[in-house]
Design an enzyme around this catalytic site. Structure first.
Site, short mmCIF file in Angstrom:
data_model
loop_
_atom_site.label_atom_id
_atom_site.label_comp_id
_atom_site.label_asym_id
_atom_site.label_seq_id
_atom_site.Cartn_x
_atom_site.Cartn_y
_atom_site.Cartn_z
N ARG A 191 0.83 -1.21 0.00
CA ARG A 191 0.00 0.00 0.00
C ARG A 191 0.87 1.26 0.00
O ARG A 191 0.59 2.22 -0.72
CB ARG A 191 -0.92 0.00 1.23
N GLN A 199 -10.97 9.38 8.06
CA GLN A 199 -10.83 7.94 8.28
C GLN A 199 -9.67 7.41 7.44
O GLN A 199 -9.31 6.25 7.53
CB GLN A 199 -12.11 7.21 7.85
N ASN A 200 -9.13 8.27 6.59
CA ASN A 200 -8.11 7.82 5.65
C ASN A 200 -6.75 7.68 6.33
O ASN A 200 -6.42 8.43 7.25
CB ASN A 200 -8.00 8.79 4.48
N ASP A 219 -3.95 7.50 4.32
CA ASP A 219 -3.00 7.69 3.22
C ASP A 219 -2.10 8.92 3.35
O ASP A 219 -1.14 9.07 2.58
CB ASP A 219 -3.76 7.73 1.87
N HIS A 255 -8.34 6.48 12.07
CA HIS A 255 -7.89 5.11 11.80
C HIS A 255 -6.39 5.00 11.61
O HIS A 255 -5.92 3.99 11.09
CB HIS A 255 -8.64 4.56 10.58
N CYS A 302 5.18 0.20 18.06
CA CYS A 302 5.56 -1.00 18.80
C CYS A 302 4.31 -1.71 19.32
O CYS A 302 3.39 -1.05 19.82
CB CYS A 302 6.49 -0.62 19.95
N CYS A 350 5.25 -1.32 23.64
CA CYS A 350 5.35 -0.01 24.32
C CYS A 350 4.65 1.10 23.53
O CYS A 350 4.57 2.22 24.01
CB CYS A 350 6.81 0.35 24.60
N CYS A 367 11.29 -2.72 17.51
CA CYS A 367 11.21 -1.42 18.18
C CYS A 367 12.60 -1.01 18.68
O CYS A 367 13.22 -1.75 19.45
CB CYS A 367 10.23 -1.51 19.35
C1 BJW Z 1 -16.47 9.13 -3.66
C2 BJW Z 1 -15.71 9.23 -4.82
C3 BJW Z 1 -15.32 10.52 -5.21
C4 BJW Z 1 -16.14 7.15 -4.51
N1 BJW Z 1 -15.68 11.58 -4.45
N2 BJW Z 1 -16.81 10.20 -2.94
C5 BJW Z 1 -21.70 -0.30 15.50
C6 BJW Z 1 -22.53 -1.08 14.71
C7 BJW Z 1 -22.00 -2.15 13.97
C8 BJW Z 1 -20.64 -2.44 14.00
C9 BJW Z 1 -19.84 -1.67 14.77
C10 BJW Z 1 -20.35 -0.62 15.53
N3 BJW Z 1 -19.34 -0.02 16.18
C11 BJW Z 1 -18.19 -0.65 15.83
C12 BJW Z 1 -18.47 -1.67 15.01
C13 BJW Z 1 -17.49 -2.63 14.42
C14 BJW Z 1 -16.74 -2.07 13.26
C15 BJW Z 1 -17.69 -1.59 12.19
O1 BJW Z 1 -18.05 -0.43 12.11
N4 BJW Z 1 -18.10 -2.47 11.31
C16 BJW Z 1 -19.01 -2.11 10.22
C17 BJW Z 1 -18.35 -2.46 8.90
C18 BJW Z 1 -20.31 -2.81 10.44
N5 BJW Z 1 -15.87 -1.01 13.74
C19 BJW Z 1 -14.66 -1.26 14.20
O2 BJW Z 1 -14.19 -2.38 14.25
C20 BJW Z 1 -13.88 -0.07 14.71
N6 BJW Z 1 -13.46 -0.30 16.04
C21 BJW Z 1 -14.25 -0.08 17.08
O3 BJW Z 1 -15.35 0.42 16.96
O4 BJW Z 1 -13.69 -0.43 18.28
C22 BJW Z 1 -14.57 -0.66 19.36
C23 BJW Z 1 -15.24 -1.96 19.08
C24 BJW Z 1 -14.46 -3.04 18.81
C25 BJW Z 1 -15.08 -4.23 18.51
C26 BJW Z 1 -16.47 -4.31 18.49
C27 BJW Z 1 -17.24 -3.17 18.76
C28 BJW Z 1 -16.62 -1.98 19.04
C29 BJW Z 1 -12.59 0.10 13.94
C30 BJW Z 1 -12.84 0.43 12.52
C31 BJW Z 1 -11.49 0.48 11.80
C32 BJW Z 1 -11.70 0.58 10.32
N7 BJW Z 1 -10.52 0.27 9.67
C33 BJW Z 1 -10.52 0.36 8.22
C34 BJW Z 1 -9.29 -0.35 7.67
C35 BJW Z 1 -8.05 0.45 7.92
C36 BJW Z 1 -6.88 -0.36 7.53
C37 BJW Z 1 -6.63 -0.31 6.08
O5 BJW Z 1 -6.49 0.80 5.54
O6 BJW Z 1 -6.55 -1.36 5.51
O7 BJW Z 1 -10.60 1.72 7.80
S1 BJW Z 1 -11.92 -0.39 7.43
C38 BJW Z 1 -12.04 0.73 6.12
O8 BJW Z 1 -13.35 1.35 6.21
C39 BJW Z 1 -11.01 1.84 6.43
C40 BJW Z 1 -11.84 3.08 6.23
O9 BJW Z 1 -11.28 4.15 6.97
C41 BJW Z 1 -13.20 2.67 6.71
C42 BJW Z 1 -14.30 3.53 6.16
O10 BJW Z 1 -14.40 3.40 4.76
P1 BJW Z 1 -14.70 4.68 3.89
O11 BJW Z 1 -13.64 5.68 4.08
O12 BJW Z 1 -16.07 5.12 4.12
O13 BJW Z 1 -14.51 4.09 2.41
P2 BJW Z 1 -15.50 3.18 1.54
O14 BJW Z 1 -14.67 2.51 0.53
O15 BJW Z 1 -16.35 2.34 2.39
O16 BJW Z 1 -16.46 4.22 0.83
C43 BJW Z 1 -15.98 5.10 -0.17
C44 BJW Z 1 -17.05 6.12 -0.48
O17 BJW Z 1 -16.52 7.08 -1.36
C45 BJW Z 1 -18.30 5.52 -1.16
O18 BJW Z 1 -19.48 6.02 -0.53
C46 BJW Z 1 -18.22 6.05 -2.59
O19 BJW Z 1 -19.49 6.29 -3.18
C47 BJW Z 1 -17.48 7.33 -2.37
N8 BJW Z 1 -16.71 7.85 -3.52
N9 BJW Z 1 -15.50 8.02 -5.36
C48 BJW Z 1 -16.40 11.40 -3.38
N10 BJW Z 1 -14.55 10.74 -6.35
#
Ligand code: BJW
Length: 241
Positions: A73, A104-105, A107, A122, A130, A133, A148
């Site tokens: 990446r 949330q990005n 990058d 994120h 690490c 630590c 580390c």
């Molecule tokens: C355009 C475009 C253009 C296209 N112009 N727009 C409550 C309910 C249900 C579940 C949960 C909850 N609370 C927590 C959870 C669990 C989970 C979660 O939310 N799951 C859901 C999927 C259901 N959350 C977590 O695990 C989080 N942790 C947490 O809450 O801890 C406490 C806890 C733990 C355990 C259980 C419960 C609570 C952590 C979330 C971490 C997310 N990490 C990622 C990966 C990062 C690593 C990596 O980069 O590989 O972060 S997941 C991925 O999704 C990444 C993003 O930041 C994140 C959001 O995605 P984003 O940015 O919205 O992108 P896309 O691709 O989804 O959408 C793109 C959009 O752009 C689209 O709408 C397009 O239309 C649009 N678009 N071109 C403008 N030109």
């Protein structure tokens, strides 16, 4: 493409004092960063879905595989540049007395465009930390350390993976800013990952005007006061400075 922006949004923009912008992967799409959902070539990495390879469970099971994914990446990101949306959002920080950019990005493109004090919910692919630590290591100018330098334990990407907790205090800071803002933009996020996706509702409940910019509708669209359908790089510069 010229988009229609309401007189109400123009007035709110002109009068706003406290502004919060929440961005997701879509804001970087026009820079060439694939989004997570809705297609793109990183939704699956070597046959492993991204929510498996980018998970806390995978990190515990196979840290080298997770590093391989993040090294790839960073390699892709190194040559990419911010687009007009990143640059316009960076200009807004000097336009409003109180401005908060929450992304949330991972990058680093907002910072590359000049945004300061970016609230990274994120984490960031250009940092390692690490596993014991938590000492951070900047990889934007130097190579990933094998271990580390402080305590000798293994390092991991400083990114919040699925099923992991956000860094302490970061969401709380963003939530407080959301509760205080009078104008909130939600740009380029599918709004399905929590707790990030909960921020616009906090802003709305506290009385803010909420505007979404996205080519597609999202679960948040119905709560927004204004939905501008289009690409961030085309729409955001038209909203104003
Ligand atoms: C355009 C475009 C253009 C296209 N112009 N727009 C409550 C309910 C249900 C579940 C949960 C909850 N609370 C927590 C959870 C669990 C989970 C979660 O939310 N799951 C859901 C999927 C259901 N959350 C977590 O695990 C989080 N942790 C947490 O809450 O801890 C406490 C806890 C733990 C355990 C259980 C419960 C609570 C952590 C979330 C971490 C997310 N990490 C990622 C990966 C990062 C690593 C990596 O980069 O590989 O972060 S997941 C991925 O999704 C990444 C993003 O930041 C994140 C959001 O995605 P984003 O940015 O919205 O992108 P896309 O691709 O989804 O959408 C793109 C959009 O752009 C689209 O709408 C397009 O239309 C649009 N678009 N071109 C403008 N030109």
């Amino acid at each position: 493409m010229q988009v229609s922006i309401s007189a109400e949004l123009r007035r709110r923009f002109a009068e706003a004092r406290r502004v919060l912008v929440l961005t997701g992967a879509g804001v970087s799409a026009e820079s060439g960063v694939p989004t997570f959902r809705g297609g793109g070539n990183t939704a699956v990495w070597k046959g492993i879905p991204f929510d498996v390879i980018s998970s806390g469970a995978m990190l515990e099971r196979n840290l080298p595989a997770v590093w391989e994914w993040f090294d790839y990446r960073r390699g892709v990101l190194a040559s990419l540049e911010p687009n007009p949306a990143h640059y316009q959002i960076a200009r807004w920080q000097d336009r409003f007395p109180d401005f908060t950019l929450v992304t949330q990005n991972v990058d680093g493109l907002h910072q590359k465009a000049g945004s300061r004090n970016v609230v990274e919910l994120h984490g960031n692919v250009w940092r390692a930390r690490c596993t014991v630590c938590r000492m951070g290591h900047d990889m934007s100018e130097s190579a990933r350390p094998d271990a580390c330098p402080s305590c000798g334990n293994s390092v991991r990407p400083d990114v919040v993976l699925f099923g992991e907790m956000l860094p302490p205090g970061v969401f709380e800071f963003a939530a407080n800013k959301a509760a205080e803002c009078d104008l909130c933009f939600v740009i380029g996020t599918s709004a399905i990952v929590y707790p990030a996706a909960g921020l616009p509702a906090i802003a709305k409940d506290a009385g803010a005007f909420v505007c979404e910019v996205n080519p597609e509708r999202t679960p948040l669209s119905s709560l927004c006061d204004e939905v501008i359908t289009g690409k961030a790089g085309e729409v955001v510069p038209q909203i104003g400075l």
